[in-house]
Scaffold this active site. Structure first.
Site, PDB file in Angstrom:
ATOM      1  N   LYS B 172       0.840  -1.206   0.000  1.00  0.00           N
ATOM      2  CA  LYS B 172       0.000   0.000   0.000  1.00  0.00           C
ATOM      3  C   LYS B 172       0.872   1.251   0.000  1.00  0.00           C
ATOM      4  O   LYS B 172       0.567   2.231  -0.699  1.00  0.00           O
ATOM      5  CB  LYS B 172      -0.939  -0.004   1.210  1.00  0.00           C
ATOM      6  CG  LYS B 172      -1.864   1.209   1.327  1.00  0.00           C
ATOM      7  CD  LYS B 172      -2.946   1.263   0.240  1.00  0.00           C
ATOM      8  CE  LYS B 172      -3.732   2.565   0.253  1.00  0.00           C
ATOM      9  NZ  LYS B 172      -4.711   2.704   1.314  1.00  0.00           N
ATOM     10  N   LYS B 240      -1.094  11.809   5.194  1.00  0.00           N
ATOM     11  CA  LYS B 240      -0.863  10.786   6.228  1.00  0.00           C
ATOM     12  C   LYS B 240      -0.133   9.579   5.624  1.00  0.00           C
ATOM     13  O   LYS B 240       0.845   9.083   6.198  1.00  0.00           O
ATOM     14  CB  LYS B 240      -2.205  10.329   6.817  1.00  0.00           C
ATOM     15  CG  LYS B 240      -2.083   9.319   7.953  1.00  0.00           C
ATOM     16  CD  LYS B 240      -3.289   8.370   8.029  1.00  0.00           C
ATOM     17  CE  LYS B 240      -3.103   7.160   7.129  1.00  0.00           C
ATOM     18  NZ  LYS B 240      -4.168   6.168   7.186  1.00  0.00           N
TER      19      LYS B 240
END
Lengths: 290, 290
Positions: B172, B240
């Site tokens: 990811k 983030k």
């Protein structure tokens, strides 16, 4: 306008492009620095010209495919240059990848002699040149584009008239910006995967179908996994194109913060690592070996 | 293993994912901080748990979908956390996007109680969650992956078992690296085109079919041309994720020179420009307005 075409610059790209013009039936005259490729084209049916000026004298359309900006300036505007031979009403198509600024300046000088010029750089590499499937990004006037279309169609497939003079070179610069930056980005991701102990081939596979998917991840990502860096497109040529991007961005006052890093990586690859004759996907080796 | 599933974290992503589990026929218990989404799922047929520990007590499989690393640490390992209720032999699937390092640490703590954990972050966004078409990148043991597969198949489509614990989060991170960097790159190219007086829509079109082609050029390139920056995927969430990439690269000793610039651009977009609630393609606005 007649259909007599002159072709200047019979390099790795130019020679097969000129052959497509012959095959399409255009009466062709050629000129190049090295005699070998000229002899080969003459054997195939082309005429020979001893200078760009002589070639322009007998051509309705002059096509140039040259390494860099100074080469195009010299061939177009030098003594015995195209400008010395081109008749009013003739058309010049420069298919080299060069600086957009000088492109516009050359076009303006030719226009003063009533000679139209298109900038028409290509992508698709040697394979596309041989197969006649180059993508061609064209800048210049509508009427000149219409006249050029049959000539361009003999050499390429995806032919887009992007805008006025210089627009083809700007588009090519944008293309080279995106291609180099995507190679660098894919390399950073695949090296991160490997160094984290994750199978980079599976990461490539997982990413390909989603938002991260790109032609570069598909083609150059596989090259990176295979450490297969024979060219392809040589890193030193992409470094030349990166300088064109930097010049164009400076001229336009356009910020390119990420690409500046990519251009510096290309410098490192060519100058420090001496890997300019590897494929541009060898940007991977700077991270992999770090 | 029984098929009782517990789901923790009914946010924008989690709520529709939990609904797919209900629709697939899994007996479902839910827990979340906000009562609204819990009430809605209970109305649809789910049971309610007052804490992660209570939820884990009655679940064979616990799925978590939480905002960030500290949330997952707290829900898994805190007082009343999953670890306090989960039976030996049960399975935890964390589908949040968090740091790979802490992921492995949490998995190790659960393993000490004989609880398996998979990291299974997703891509595809709210649309993918609602449609049940998320891509899921899974790290963990083979046997745990096999047990999880029916549960994951209820929520996603392209489900890839990448490697051991943490491999899903690394994948990811690689995905978010490539996506953000490609957005930045495409933005730099399209702004360069516009500032050079060239129609950026035609540049996008000319580039799409070739080596520069990507899903980002297609989707986010069009957003940039349209100045359509409503999310989509909020820039503050990608910021983030950029920090996760930076942490993962530091932990692996892996160089990411171009992505460092991209991460700094995301910081500028969120902190300086206060555009964290726009789509991540709003990276374009930092260049366009410069």
């Amino acid at each position: 306008m007649g259909g007599r075409v002159g072709f200047i610059g019979l390099g790795i790209m130019g020679a097969p492009m000129a052959r497509h013009l012959l095959a399409a039936g255009f009466p062709l005259t050629v000129h190049s620095r090295s005699p070998g490729p000229v002899d080969a084209l003459v054997e195939a049916g082309a005429g020979r010209a001893s200078s760009p000026a002589e070639l322009a004298l007998t051509s309705d359309v002059v096509v140039t495919m040259l390494p860099d900006t100074p080469d195009v300036e010299h061939v177009m505007l030098g003594d015995d240059g195209v400008i010395a031979g081109a008749a009013a009403g003739s058309l010049v198509i420069d298919m080299s990848t060069i600086d957009p600024g000088p492109t516009r300046a050359i076009a303006a000088q030719l226009a003063a002699r009533d000679v139209d010029m298109l900038d028409a750089p290509v992508s698709g590499g040697e394979r596309g040149a041989i197969d006649g499937t180059l993508s061609i990004m064209v800048g210049g006037a509508d009427e000149a584009f219409a006249r050029a279309t049959p000539v361009l169609q003999a050499m390429g497939k995806n032919i887009v008239h992007v805008g006025p003079s210089g627009a083809g070179q700007i588009t090519k610069a944008c293309n080279q910006l995106v291609v180099a930056a995507t190679i660098e980005t894919v390399a950073e991701a695949l090296v991160l995967a490997e160094r984290s102990g994750v199978d980079a081939a599976k990461v490539r596979e997982a990413l390909l179908g989603g938002l991260a998917g790109s032609k570069i991840l598909e083609v150059h990502g596989q090259r990176m996994l295979d450490r297969a860096f024979e060219p392809g497109f040589r890193a030193r040529l992409h470094r030349k194109d990166a300088r064109i991007v930097l010049d164009a961005a400076r001229a336009a006052g356009s910020p390119i913060p990420a690409f500046e890093v990519v251009a510096a990586q290309l410098d490192r690859l060519v100058d420090d690592a001496d890997r300019g004759d590897l494929d541009h996907s060898a940007l991977f080796t700077l991270l992999d070996g770090a």
